[in-house]
Scaffold this active site. Structure first.
Site, mmCIF file in Angstrom:
data_model
loop_
_atom_site.group_PDB
_atom_site.id
_atom_site.type_symbol
_atom_site.label_atom_id
_atom_site.label_comp_id
_atom_site.label_asym_id
_atom_site.label_seq_id
_atom_site.Cartn_x
_atom_site.Cartn_y
_atom_site.Cartn_z
ATOM 1 N N TYR A 57 71.295 33.249 -64.009
ATOM 2 C CA TYR A 57 72.389 34.183 -64.263
ATOM 3 C C TYR A 57 71.835 35.547 -64.678
ATOM 4 C CZ TYR A 57 75.289 29.940 -64.440
ATOM 5 O OH TYR A 57 75.922 28.751 -64.156
ATOM 6 N N HIS A 131 69.841 22.488 -62.155
ATOM 7 C CA HIS A 131 70.965 23.300 -61.685
ATOM 8 C C HIS A 131 71.510 22.825 -60.340
ATOM 9 C CE1 HIS A 131 72.613 27.673 -62.140
ATOM 10 N NE2 HIS A 131 73.532 26.847 -61.731
ATOM 11 N N SER A 209 84.139 26.163 -63.288
ATOM 12 C CA SER A 209 85.258 26.748 -62.533
ATOM 13 C C SER A 209 86.539 25.940 -62.724
ATOM 14 C CB SER A 209 84.914 26.842 -61.039
ATOM 15 O OG SER A 209 83.805 27.667 -60.824
ATOM 16 N N PRO A 210 86.906 25.610 -63.970
ATOM 17 C CA PRO A 210 88.092 24.782 -64.216
ATOM 18 C C PRO A 210 89.410 25.479 -63.898
ATOM 19 C CG PRO A 210 87.260 25.618 -66.283
ATOM 20 C CD PRO A 210 86.240 25.979 -65.242
ATOM 21 N N LEU A 211 89.368 26.805 -63.738
ATOM 22 C CA LEU A 211 90.564 27.552 -63.351
ATOM 23 C C LEU A 211 90.469 28.005 -61.894
ATOM 24 C CD1 LEU A 211 91.122 29.724 -66.559
ATOM 25 C CD2 LEU A 211 92.181 27.548 -65.948
ATOM 26 N N GLY A 214 89.613 31.441 -61.530
ATOM 27 C CA GLY A 214 90.619 32.343 -62.076
ATOM 28 C C GLY A 214 91.990 32.269 -61.458
#
Length: 314
Positions: A57, A131, A209-211, A214
């Site tokens: 990152y 990863h 990325s639970p949403l 976004g």
């Protein structure tokens, strides 16, 4: 808010963690470094105690300097190190076209862990992930190296991101895996087949990325534009006009249910998975303090089995 145990470890964290990637990488130009440190620290003050980063990152700031996520996380949490759980990752780097290059050879793992310890400003890593699976390295070889690092005290436990059932079982047989980190949201449910394995092996499922990057927050429209050079969402299918059309029924249902329960769509999306399984830990990210607070409070929302089922059917 009841804490959740990380797999087979002695680590307990609040139900919602903080994914720190977006501060430096993949979600537009990196935030100003001091603002990142300040925001992460304010997240800690809100109650966050589980922070997720990775050696990969890294972004380029407008002034041309590197924004190294691990360094910023380390600076923000240095004086509260014993009060937080920090997860980081090794094994991938980015090619010029942003595709991933994998390398999980033992010598690479050892080099990476030393660099991450230095960047984080700590002498141990709580949760150290592979990863991505490296097709050139057997899972047993990776697990053996992680077992050595645990014995040496450099990491407390280990996990695997984007793992398959076969790979998880083989790795776990050599050195028990504490957590997996796979994509999971209402729009990305193909990994649910691994839930029984997590239960059998006592492995936590950390949902990235639970949403759905976004879109489940309900804050975006078909007219939202993202910078294709710095924001990965510019190429994601859910942000195309076709993607919006496909998700319209789910988003409309979520909006209605969220209004009935007096919560936000984002909170409802996180509560859905938190109430689904006790070993799921979502790690949403945001640069906005009000959104961080909103996400964290999702750990207090109770959904009935009927409400979860109604969402599942959409």
């Amino acid at each position: 808010m009841e804490k959740r145990r990380l797999g087979n470890s002695e680590l307990y964290v609040n139900p919602v963690g903080l994914g720190c990637m977006g501060f430096s990488h993949a979600y537009g130009e990196p935030m100003e470094k001091n603002e990142v440190i300040k925001t992460i620290r304010e997240a800690y003050e809100m109650g966050y105690d589980f922070f997720d980063t990775a050696e990969a990152y890294v972004g380029i700031c407008p002034d041309g300097s590197l924004s190294c996520n691990e360094e910023l996380v380390g600076k923000a949490l240095g004086d509260v190190r014993d009060k937080v759980v920090i997860a980081t990752k090794m094994g991938v780097s980015h090619n010029e076209d942003l595709s991933l290059r994998t390398d999980s050879r033992p010598q690479t793992i050892r080099k990476s862990v030393e660099e991450s310890l230095k960047k984080l400003g700590t002498d141990y890593i709580d949760l150290y992930y592979q990863h991505r699976i490296d097709p050139e390295v057997e899972p047993e070889t990776v697990a053996e190296t992680m077992a050595e690092l645990i014995k040496e005290g450099k990491i407390r436990c280990w996990g695997i991101s984007e793992v398959t059932e076969e790979y998880l079982r083989r790795a776990n047989a050599v050195c028990p895996v504490t957590a997996i980190q796979n994509r999971y949201s209402m729009m990305s449910r193909w990994h649910e087949t691994i839930f029984p394995v997590c239960e059998e092996l006592n492995v936590s499922y950390v949902a990235f990325s639970p949403l759905a990057n976004g879109i489940l927050s309900g804050k975006y429209t078909p007219d939202t534009k993202f910078d294709k050079n710095t924001d990965f969402r510019a190429g994601m299918p859910q942000y195309t006009k076709g993607g919006y059309k496909k998700g319209k029924e789910l988003l409309s249902f979520l909006n209605k249910l969220a209004e009935e329960k007096n919560v936000s769509q984002g909170q409802l999306s996180l509560a859905w998975m938190l109430n689904k399984k006790p070993y799921i830990l979502p790690i949403p990210g945001s640069r906005k303090l009000d959104r961080l607070k909103e996400n964290f409070r999702a750990g207090e929302i109770i959904l009935t089995k009927e409400e979860i089922s109604a969402i599942d059917q959409r």
